[in-house]
Design a protein around this motif. Structure first.
Motif, PDB file in Angstrom:
ATOM      1  N   THR A 196       0.937  -1.371  -0.011  1.00 43.80           N
ATOM      2  CA  THR A 196      -0.108   0.014   0.142  1.00 43.80           C
ATOM      3  C   THR A 196       0.861   1.208  -0.258  1.00 43.80           C
ATOM      4  O   THR A 196       2.041   1.088  -0.203  1.00 43.80           O
ATOM      5  CB  THR A 196      -0.947  -0.118   1.323  1.00 43.80           C
ATOM      6  N   THR A 197       0.423   2.398   0.437  1.00 46.07           N
ATOM      7  CA  THR A 197       1.116   3.617   0.296  1.00 46.07           C
ATOM      8  C   THR A 197       1.045   4.250   1.890  1.00 46.07           C
ATOM      9  O   THR A 197      -0.044   4.152   2.557  1.00 46.07           O
ATOM     10  CB  THR A 197       0.739   4.577  -0.523  1.00 46.07           C
ATOM     11  N   HIS A 198       2.053   5.057   2.157  1.00 46.35           N
ATOM     12  CA  HIS A 198       2.094   5.562   3.543  1.00 46.35           C
ATOM     13  C   HIS A 198       1.019   6.915   3.267  1.00 46.35           C
ATOM     14  O   HIS A 198       0.957   7.614   2.233  1.00 46.35           O
ATOM     15  CB  HIS A 198       3.310   6.129   3.681  1.00 46.35           C
ATOM     16  N   PRO A 199       0.418   7.124   4.418  1.00 46.60           N
ATOM     17  CA  PRO A 199      -0.845   8.136   4.339  1.00 46.60           C
ATOM     18  C   PRO A 199      -0.214   9.439   4.200  1.00 46.60           C
ATOM     19  O   PRO A 199      -0.951  10.139   3.809  1.00 46.60           O
ATOM     20  CB  PRO A 199      -1.628   7.928   5.612  1.00 46.60           C
ATOM     21  N   ILE A 200       0.943   9.546   4.625  1.00 44.18           N
ATOM     22  CA  ILE A 200       1.454  11.005   4.888  1.00 44.18           C
ATOM     23  C   ILE A 200       2.047  11.637   3.556  1.00 44.18           C
ATOM     24  O   ILE A 200       1.619  12.677   2.978  1.00 44.18           O
ATOM     25  CB  ILE A 200       2.528  11.285   5.430  1.00 44.18           C
ATOM     26  N   ASP A 201       2.815  10.784   2.791  1.00 40.12           N
ATOM     27  CA  ASP A 201       3.544  11.079   1.389  1.00 40.12           C
ATOM     28  C   ASP A 201       3.378  10.209   0.268  1.00 40.12           C
ATOM     29  O   ASP A 201       3.840  10.380  -0.798  1.00 40.12           O
ATOM     30  CB  ASP A 201       5.007  11.430   1.632  1.00 40.12           C
ATOM     31  N   GLY A 202       2.493   9.012   0.319  1.00 43.29           N
ATOM     32  CA  GLY A 202       2.319   8.129  -0.609  1.00 43.29           C
ATOM     33  C   GLY A 202       3.229   7.178  -0.932  1.00 43.29           C
ATOM     34  O   GLY A 202       3.211   6.591  -2.071  1.00 43.29           O
ATOM     35  N   SER A 203       4.593   7.160  -0.105  1.00 41.68           N
ATOM     36  CA  SER A 203       5.698   6.207  -0.547  1.00 41.68           C
ATOM     37  C   SER A 203       5.044   4.907  -0.132  1.00 41.68           C
ATOM     38  O   SER A 203       3.966   4.724   0.478  1.00 41.68           O
ATOM     39  CB  SER A 203       6.740   6.721   0.608  1.00 41.68           C
ATOM     40  N   PRO A 204       5.810   3.760  -0.717  1.00 44.09           N
ATOM     41  CA  PRO A 204       5.341   2.484  -0.561  1.00 44.09           C
ATOM     42  C   PRO A 204       5.426   2.065   0.824  1.00 44.09           C
ATOM     43  O   PRO A 204       6.279   2.380   1.739  1.00 44.09           O
ATOM     44  CB  PRO A 204       6.572   1.690  -1.408  1.00 44.09           C
ATOM     45  N   ARG A 205       4.761   1.027   1.027  1.00 44.25           N
ATOM     46  CA  ARG A 205       4.530   0.467   2.663  1.00 44.25           C
ATOM     47  C   ARG A 205       4.075  -1.211   2.078  1.00 44.25           C
ATOM     48  O   ARG A 205       3.207  -1.235   1.276  1.00 44.25           O
ATOM     49  CB  ARG A 205       3.418   1.094   3.317  1.00 44.25           C
ATOM     50  N   TRP A 206       5.034  -2.043   2.957  1.00 42.84           N
ATOM     51  CA  TRP A 206       4.860  -3.448   2.715  1.00 42.84           C
ATOM     52  C   TRP A 206       4.202  -3.946   4.089  1.00 42.84           C
ATOM     53  O   TRP A 206       4.863  -3.677   4.988  1.00 42.84           O
ATOM     54  CB  TRP A 206       5.972  -4.137   2.215  1.00 42.84           C
ATOM     55  N   ILE A 207       3.152  -4.702   4.151  1.00 41.58           N
ATOM     56  CA  ILE A 207       2.601  -5.365   5.482  1.00 41.58           C
ATOM     57  C   ILE A 207       2.390  -6.664   5.302  1.00 41.58           C
ATOM     58  O   ILE A 207       2.049  -7.310   4.179  1.00 41.58           O
ATOM     59  CB  ILE A 207       1.382  -4.712   5.538  1.00 41.58           C
ATOM     60  N   VAL A 208       3.029  -7.579   6.138  1.00 37.35           N
ATOM     61  CA  VAL A 208       2.730  -9.100   6.484  1.00 37.35           C
ATOM     62  C   VAL A 208       2.021  -9.166   7.676  1.00 37.35           C
ATOM     63  O   VAL A 208       2.589  -8.701   8.681  1.00 37.35           O
ATOM     64  CB  VAL A 208       3.875  -9.658   6.396  1.00 37.35           C
ATOM     65  N   ALA A 209       0.868  -9.804   7.464  1.00 45.01           N
ATOM     66  CA  ALA A 209       0.044  -9.528   8.664  1.00 45.01           C
ATOM     67  C   ALA A 209      -0.569 -11.035   9.056  1.00 45.01           C
ATOM     68  O   ALA A 209      -0.939 -11.855   7.921  1.00 45.01           O
ATOM     69  CB  ALA A 209      -1.210  -8.605   8.572  1.00 45.01           C
ATOM     70  N   GLY A 210      -0.848 -11.577  10.187  1.00 44.13           N
ATOM     71  CA  GLY A 210      -1.287 -12.764  10.197  1.00 44.13           C
ATOM     72  C   GLY A 210      -2.021 -12.845  11.962  1.00 44.13           C
ATOM     73  O   GLY A 210      -1.907 -11.525  12.592  1.00 44.13           O
ATOM     74  N   PRO A 211      -2.290 -14.102  12.566  1.00 44.39           N
ATOM     75  CA  PRO A 211      -2.874 -13.936  13.942  1.00 44.39           C
ATOM     76  C   PRO A 211      -1.684 -13.308  15.033  1.00 44.39           C
ATOM     77  O   PRO A 211      -2.143 -12.849  16.005  1.00 44.39           O
ATOM     78  CB  PRO A 211      -3.138 -15.333  14.096  1.00 44.39           C
ATOM     79  N   ALA A 212      -0.367 -13.352  14.614  1.00 41.01           N
ATOM     80  CA  ALA A 212       0.479 -13.010  15.759  1.00 41.01           C
ATOM     81  C   ALA A 212       0.935 -11.500  15.594  1.00 41.01           C
ATOM     82  O   ALA A 212       1.412 -10.862  16.477  1.00 41.01           O
ATOM     83  CB  ALA A 212       1.871 -13.665  15.429  1.00 41.01           C
ATOM     84  N   GLY A 213       0.155 -10.856  14.392  1.00 43.49           N
ATOM     85  CA  GLY A 213       0.229  -9.342  14.437  1.00 43.49           C
ATOM     86  C   GLY A 213       0.741  -9.007  13.034  1.00 43.49           C
ATOM     87  O   GLY A 213       0.517  -9.637  12.060  1.00 43.49           O
ATOM     88  N   GLN A 214       1.319  -7.828  12.986  1.00 39.35           N
ATOM     89  CA  GLN A 214       2.078  -7.288  11.445  1.00 39.35           C
ATOM     90  C   GLN A 214       3.494  -6.943  11.610  1.00 39.35           C
ATOM     91  O   GLN A 214       3.916  -6.483  12.463  1.00 39.35           O
ATOM     92  CB  GLN A 214       1.076  -6.165  11.272  1.00 39.35           C
ATOM     93  N   VAL A 215       3.908  -7.201  10.476  1.00 36.33           N
ATOM     94  CA  VAL A 215       5.298  -6.697  10.195  1.00 36.33           C
ATOM     95  C   VAL A 215       5.285  -5.686   9.232  1.00 36.33           C
ATOM     96  O   VAL A 215       4.679  -6.102   8.145  1.00 36.33           O
ATOM     97  CB  VAL A 215       6.473  -7.790   9.714  1.00 36.33           C
ATOM     98  N   ILE A 216       5.668  -4.496   9.427  1.00 42.00           N
ATOM     99  CA  ILE A 216       5.465  -3.279   8.478  1.00 42.00           C
ATOM    100  C   ILE A 216       6.689  -2.790   8.045  1.00 42.00           C
ATOM    101  O   ILE A 216       7.344  -2.298   9.033  1.00 42.00           O
ATOM    102  CB  ILE A 216       4.535  -2.016   8.983  1.00 42.00           C
ATOM    103  N   TYR A 217       7.069  -2.548   6.795  1.00 37.75           N
ATOM    104  CA  TYR A 217       8.226  -1.755   6.364  1.00 37.75           C
ATOM    105  C   TYR A 217       7.590  -0.506   5.569  1.00 37.75           C
ATOM    106  O   TYR A 217       6.939  -0.616   4.724  1.00 37.75           O
ATOM    107  CB  TYR A 217       9.153  -2.390   5.316  1.00 37.75           C
TER     108      TYR A 217
END
Length: 87
Positions: free
Chosen positions: A8-29
């Motif tokens: 997806t994109t970061h809400p502030i500047d639209g730069s890239p954001r990658w998310i891996v999510a599951g039952p244990a939570g999320q890893v976001i870069y």
């Protein structure tokens, strides 16, 4: 175990954001600020540190999205889900 991968994109500047999510939570870069974070289901946030964020930045710059997701998935498996098991 169901793991979701989202780019997806970061809400502030639209730069890239990658998310891996599951039952244990999320890893976001986030490219913005070069941040790599673990987010637990209870809302606790744990920044992974500069060396991990720098690695994610390099992977995001020189490789495809699937490689970024593999890196984040590795952090999910090795850090996030294991820590969740020990809580």
């Amino acid at each position: 175990m169901q793991i979701a991968e989202t780019k997806t994109t970061h809400p502030i500047d639209g730069s890239p954001r990658w998310i891996v999510a599951g039952p244990a939570g999320q890893v976001i870069y986030d490219v913005l600020g070069n941040h790599l974070a673990l987010i637990y289901p209870d809302g606790e946030v744990d920044a992974m540190g500069k060396e991990y964020a720098d690695e994610a930045r390099n992977v995001s710059e020189y490789f495809d999205d699937n490689t970024v997701f593999r890196l984040l998935g590795d952090h999910y498996d090795k850090v996030l889900s294991r820590r969740g098991e020990n809580r």
